[in-house]
Design an enzyme around this catalytic site. Structure first.
Site, mmCIF file in Angstrom:
data_model
loop_
_atom_site.group_PDB
_atom_site.id
_atom_site.type_symbol
_atom_site.label_atom_id
_atom_site.label_comp_id
_atom_site.label_asym_id
_atom_site.label_seq_id
_atom_site.Cartn_x
_atom_site.Cartn_y
_atom_site.Cartn_z
ATOM 1 N N HIS A 1 -54.209 -27.137 5.896
ATOM 2 C CA HIS A 1 -54.994 -26.597 7.011
ATOM 3 C C HIS A 1 -55.312 -25.123 6.884
ATOM 4 O O HIS A 1 -54.821 -24.281 7.611
ATOM 5 C CB HIS A 1 -54.303 -26.891 8.336
ATOM 6 C CG HIS A 1 -53.938 -28.312 8.411
ATOM 7 N ND1 HIS A 1 -54.861 -29.287 8.594
ATOM 8 C CD2 HIS A 1 -52.763 -28.934 8.213
ATOM 9 C CE1 HIS A 1 -54.268 -30.456 8.541
ATOM 10 N NE2 HIS A 1 -53.005 -30.285 8.298
ATOM 11 N N ASP B 1 -46.479 -34.297 4.431
ATOM 12 C CA ASP B 1 -45.355 -33.683 5.145
ATOM 13 C C ASP B 1 -45.270 -34.054 6.612
ATOM 14 O O ASP B 1 -44.340 -33.649 7.298
ATOM 15 C CB ASP B 1 -45.359 -32.153 4.959
ATOM 16 C CG ASP B 1 -46.652 -31.509 5.394
ATOM 17 O OD1 ASP B 1 -47.627 -32.243 5.632
ATOM 18 O OD2 ASP B 1 -46.704 -30.276 5.486
ATOM 19 N N TYR C 1 -62.761 -34.611 7.420
ATOM 20 C CA TYR C 1 -62.700 -33.718 6.249
ATOM 21 C C TYR C 1 -62.078 -34.387 5.028
ATOM 22 O O TYR C 1 -62.383 -34.045 3.893
ATOM 23 C CB TYR C 1 -61.966 -32.422 6.585
ATOM 24 C CG TYR C 1 -60.486 -32.536 6.895
ATOM 25 C CD1 TYR C 1 -59.569 -32.940 5.923
ATOM 26 C CD2 TYR C 1 -59.979 -32.192 8.149
ATOM 27 C CE1 TYR C 1 -58.208 -33.033 6.208
ATOM 28 C CE2 TYR C 1 -58.629 -32.280 8.432
ATOM 29 C CZ TYR C 1 -57.753 -32.713 7.462
ATOM 30 O OH TYR C 1 -56.410 -32.800 7.741
#
Lengths: 875, 266
Positions: A146, A176, A406
């Protein structure tokens, strides 16, 4: 104040209006979006005689509300920098990384300003030298999670396109936030397309109409916002409450969702969630409170599971009394919970997004995830009102309208390392005027590095592991063994760090400081926005800008890829043009542009850019989606956003209903298994097509490697956590830490940076001019150590020491402490990587041990520490 | 009658997301809205000061938050003491005049709510303006209310008599109005911050006793325990209470603050 113009943009915390002072190139304010009558109508749901429709407005998070302070921040990198002491043609002084030399730029200690030309030439020349001297695969890009929001600028997009054409390998991200689901749950039911997370289609309406109880288990949607969707689902949980749906919370911490909704809260001892689940299942099985017909038809391995629960295999019946001993929760409460659960139509909100997050990130995350599936299965998963539903996705918007997330690769079209191959690449590239990129390295037979082992790449030089980060093509893909260096490849010569810090997010975080202090790493290049985290370890720093300073396009909450239907978290499908609101600060540039300038020097500008600006790519993406069906480019460009109309006539297909009823899967396409995954297109991806409490994929794996895997046994069961109350030395380190994803930053986005968030009382505490990260401990634990509210404390174990501010609370029981991961600041008080940190990187104390012996997932949610008062920082 | 501005904050709906606090900073830091107010400093001020209150002991607790801006008092002590520097508008908004208040640090201490902050750089006392510059420009709410995702904050522009009906129907209260200051900020469910509870669970034969009748002798009527055998009596003041279970005195406790009495076996 100059002329104020309203623009649009978006971030990990929601789409926004941005009022800009165009004369002063300054953001004035950032607000949620109020919809108007010009925008498409909202959905309506009728349940139990009432009618529900969402507010005509978007929500956002604090770190989005305060983004202005990150754009206009003294911590911004405003021009390219070179580390003093780094001479690319002479002594590189690698061992001095992280120790600022005297005499540098006052804003960036240890660095001197250089021109863009010098910076780009140095990086490009080194890339070419390395390829000539070492062959392919010796340059690795290490992006953070991010970096910046937007389909064109995201790492799967511009970075991958550049990496693929430049011949750069990739530090594979471990999932994660999925870990236990990825490495554990896929063996119970497949759903590799969600990395083990279940589908959530149409479960909002199902819950409103049918459910009478929700068990939130390691689930905190008011903190993690599902993912990217701010407080969109808050109103929906308020409605559920209004309908009288009971809500029970199981979480070591009395989380922020519990604050609003909990009728009852249970805090199991750290890492014992699967034991609590086993004790609940024991109650059901011994009292006959489970769906016997469903289990007979849809569950594989129930008899073995039952034998385990009753203690027939290990002599230890998993009774509620046993559960009390393991979890600390009274046996009578366990039985009451189990009975009420079975009596009601109960949704299990395991994790924050239908799976995902929380306990799955701890050392026993795989067992927890698999046990959640077992509980849901025993109650008839998929029948009306009974499901695994986290209350975040599944709003009844239009599921058929195509707009990519995305993770679908944006302008890269990379079919191997993004989800481009599903649909977007075919829509985006005609193969004549515009072409996708493909990797020569991040494919089978290439060179890989798992993000969790980057430090060992440099510090140890030889590695072996199983599983490649995000792999969802099949269940078996994660069993593959890899090594570094891969056969025929050289060792890594350049680290190209892209985006935010890792030092505050990965296990045993100090390693990410130490990895720079070795001659085994000849050059470290940073492409970053802020001078923070490990940026001050780079040799050459290239200043990037935020997504408020460049063009992009995106949908609210839509990442797609391994979270199919993520857009259904938002109350309205809202797609925004991310306008270039202000010119880039200083000399900083858009990531896309930095890669273009490097491409020029590498001789690959043609294939990389195709002569396009970022806005040209935005327009190309517009036409690759269903947007032209509802708005013209000109109108979209002017208005800045559009709401996808609500499709009243869409046939509702609640998740798992098809499975419960033994039908072919009818839920929307992105949730479908590939035809080859199943037999006759029926059932689940597992070998039996059923929910496998005894996982045949794991049986096959054990057979193929010729040994038992005691860290991930084929039969769903509780394994005592290595960081829990069975820890080897509870005297030395008596406290168990819960370290979840944070509330007031997204990974490191939002924290530090001289931003507003540092002033939030529950985020950092200012003591003598320094903003300390917070650790939360129980009143009794604090008293025993003489610690008071806002005292500075030292948290420590064998891995290091972190200086933090204490918050005294009853929101954790004695013996448990709570401290979010993801500090953006790393401020060692002495030698980098080997001294106390007062930035707040609590994960320095977490382990680097993988979640299972044959996985490469991290397990940093839980670890053991001691805390004592710290007087070092007082003036 | 003129319309006035009222801010209503529901303590039971606030979960400390801090959107109001950050939206306030977004509006006022780096922005100068004269003559309403000067820029807020980047760090340190809390024009929307969110206060935390935890009640009870593990595991029977709750946690509440009380966002506290300037209370925009009708009889504002600050305006009374510094009439030249502080303006009370007809709509109830209290504003510190940044030109006239310069250098007057004593204004900070005049607020009984501690809602006025000192700007060291500008030598100015500053506080929440209810975003009067936006309201006067046609906005319907201040930024804090606009950003609130839980409905914990509501904003009204009403004649006083109309708003008093809302006060009565929703049982709104002013926060610690000890001096008859008559704030324009009102709270709902303030007991979650100001009062205490007694909670516990009833056990019978080692099982959670659902359906037991529990009362506080002479204070609170009977409740029926839920499936966990739990009961909770709220809005209590400090004092001595006797818990009655199924008609029998079960336990007497003295409380200063909220208390989890644990399990009571019957």
């Amino acid at each position: 104040m100059g002329k104020i113009v309203r623009k649009t943009n978006s971030s990990t915390g929601g789409p926004v209006f941005v009022d800009v002072d165009v004369d002063e190139n300054k953001i004035v304010r950032i607000t949620p979006m109020d919809l108007t009558d010009d925008d498409a109508e909202s959905w309506v749901v009728e349940a139990r005689g009432k009618t529900f429709s969402p507010p005509r407005k978007t929500t956002y998070t604090a770190f989005t509300a305060g983004f202005k302070a990150m754009v206009h921040s003294k911590r911004r990198l405003l021009y390219p920098l070179r580390r003093i002491g780094f001479d690319v043609n002479g002594d590189r002084n690698e061992l001095k990384r992280g120790e600022p030399a005297a005499g540098g730029d006052p804003n960036y200690p240890g660095y001197e300003r250089i021109s863009w030309d010098e910076a780009l030439d140095t990086v490009a020349n080194e890339m070419m030298r390395i390829k000539r001297e070492f062959g392919p695969g010796a340059i690795v890009a290490e992006p953070s999670s991010h970096h910046m929001w937007g389909n064109v600028g995201y790492r799967h997009s511009a970075l991958f396109r550049f990496m693929n054409f430049a011949g750069i390998t990739y530090a594979d991200h471990n999932p994660d936030s999925w870990e236990g689901w990825h490495w554990g749950a896929v063996h119970s039911w497949g759903f590799t397309g969600g990395l083990g997370n279940p589908e959530q289609w149409d479960l909002f309406e199902d819950t409103m109409k049918n459910s009478t109880m929700i068990v939130f288990w390691s689930s905190d949607p008011e903190t993690n916002n599902g993912l990217y969707t701010a407080y969109e689902s808050t109103i929906r949980r308020q409605w559920m409450k209004e309908l009288g749906i009971k809500m029970v919370f199981i979480d070591p911490y009395f989380n922020h969702s519990a604050v609003l909704y909990a009728d009852k809260w249970f805090s199991p001892k750290i890492g014992t969630d699967a034991a609590l689940a086993a004790a609940i299942a024991h109650t059901w099985v011994s009292e006959g409170l489970y769906d016997k017909e469903y289990v007979a038809e849809r569950v594989f391995g129930f008899e073995e599971f039952k034998a385990y629960l009753l203690g027939e295999t290990d002599g230890e019946p998993k009774t509620s009394e046993w559960g009390e001993k393991e979890t600390g929760i009274p046996a009578h409460d366990i039985r009451a919970l189990a009975r009420e659960w079975a009596k009601n139509k109960t949704q299990l909100a395991a994790g924050g997004l239908g799976g995902w997050g929380g306990a799955c990130r701890g050392p026993t995350g795989m067992e927890w995830a698999r046990m959640m599936i077992a509980l849901a299965a025993l109650q008839g998963l998929g029948k009306p009102g009974i499901n695994m539903y986290s209350t975040t996705q599944g709003a009844p918007t239009d599921y058929d309208f195509y707009f990519p997330g995305y993770a679908e690769g944006g302008i890269s079209g990379d079919p191997d390392n993004s989800a481009a191959g599903i649909e977007l690449a075919a829509r985006m590239f005609d193969g004549i005027n515009s072409n996708p990129s493909a990797s020569n390295l991040n494919v089978s037979g290439g060179q890989f590095i798992p993000r969790m082992r980057i430090p060992e790449t440099f510090l140890e030089g030889k590695l072996k592991w199983r599983g490649k980060g995000f792999v969802g093509a099949s269940i078996e893909q994660q069993f593959r063994e890899y090594k570094y260096p891969a056969d025929g490849y050289s060792k890594i010569q350049m680290l190209y760090k892209y985006g935010g810090p890792h030092i505050g997010t990965m296990g045993d975080g100090s390693r990410y400081a130490r990895q720079y202090r070795t001659k085994n790493l000849p050059i470290a290049v940073f492409q970053a926005i802020w001078f923070e985290g490990e940026t001050p370890f780079g040799d050459i720093i290239l200043p990037a800008c935020t997504n408020f300073e460049r063009w992009d396009i995106s949908e609210f909450g839509n990442c797609a890829g391994y979270i199919p239907g993520s857009f259904s978290q938002a109350n309205h499908r809202l797609i925004s043009l991310q306008m270039k609101c202000v010119e880039p600060m200083g000399e900083s540039k858009a990531d896309y542009e930095i890669f273009r300038l490097l491409s020029q020097r590498l001789g690959i500008e043609g294939p990389y850019a195709e002569g396009k600006s970022d806005l040209d790519w935005v327009k190309q993406m517009f036409y690759a989606t269903d947007l032209p069906k509802i708005i013209t480019w000109e109108k979209f460009f002017e208005k800045g956003y559009v709401v996808v109309p609500y499709n009243k006539d869409r046939v509702r297909t609640p998740a798992f209903r098809w499975f419960a009823e033994g039908r072919e899967m009818d839920t929307p396409r992105p949730g479908q298994f590939r035809p080859g995954d199943t037999v006759q297109h029926k059932g689940l991806q597992t070998q039996s097509g059923k929910i496998e409490l005894l996982a045949q994929s794991l049986l096959r794996f054990e057979e193929s490697i010729g040994e038992k895997d005691e860290t991930r046994p084929p039969l769903t069961q509780y394994i005592r956590p290595w960081t829990g109350h069975h820890y080897e030395d509870t005297v030395k380190y008596p406290l168990s830490v819960l370290s979840p994803h944070p509330r007031f930053s997204f990974h490191t986005m939002g924290d530090g940076k001289d931003a507003f968030m540092n002033d939030i009382k529950d985020h950092r505490v200012r003591v003598d001019g320094h903003d300390y990260w917070i650790i939360r401990l129980n009143t009794q634990d604090a008293k025993a150590r003489g610690i008071k509210e806002n005292d500075l404390v030292k948290a420590f174990n064998d891995r290091g020491e972190v200086i933090l501010a204490a918050q005294i609370t009853e929101r954790v029981p004695p013996g448990t402490v709570h401290c979010y991961e993801s500090s953006a600041e790393y401020q060692p008080l002495g030698k980098p990587g080997a001294s106390p940190d007062r930035g707040g990187c609590i994960n320095i104390l977490s382990g680097k041990q993988f979640i299972g012996k044959h996985t490469s997932g991290m397990a940093t949610e839980h670890f053991r520490i001691e805390i004592e008062k710290w007087e070092g920082g007082r003036n | 009658m003129a319309q006035e501005r009222y801010l209503v904050i529901d303590v039971a709906l606030c979960h400390d997301c801090n959107n109001c606090f950050i939206a306030c900073k977004d509006e006022h830091v780096m922005n100068q809205w004269l003559p309403y107010t000067e820029e807020q400093p980047r760090h340190g001020h809390r024009w929307m000061n969110i206060q935390r209150k935890e009640r009870g002991q593990y595991p029977r607790i709750d946690c509440s938050f009380l966002p506290m801006p300037c209370q925009h008092c009708t009889n504002a002590p600050c305006a009374k003491n510094f009439p030249d520097s502080i303006q009370k508008r007809g709509d109830g908004v209290v504003l510190i005049d940044p030109a006239k208040a310069k250098g007057k640090k004593e204004i900070v201490d005049s607020c009984p709510y501690g809602a006025i902050y000192w700007n060291e750089d500008l030598q100015l006392p500053q506080k929440c303006t209810l975003c009067a510059h936006l309201l006067d420009d046609g906005w319907e709410t201040p930024r804090c209310v606009h950003s609130c995702p839980t409905g914990a904050m509501r904003f009204y522009t009403l004649e006083k008599a109309e708003f008093e009906k809302i006060i009565a129907s929703e049982k709104l209260e002013a926060y610690r109005d000890k001096g008859g200051w008559n704030p324009h900020v009102f709270y709902k469910n303030l007991y979650r911050y100001e009062k205490s509870f007694i909670a516990g669970g009833i056990l019978k034969g080692g099982e959670c006793a659902e359906g037991a009748q529990v009362s506080l002798k002479g204070v609170a009527p009977e409740q029926t325990t839920n499936y966990f055998g739990d009961f909770k009596f709220d809005s209590l003041s400090p004092g001595e209470y006797t818990i009655v279970v199924n008609g029998k005195d079960a336990k007497t406790v003295k409380i200063d603050e909220s208390l989890n009495v644990g399990s009571i076996e019957i």
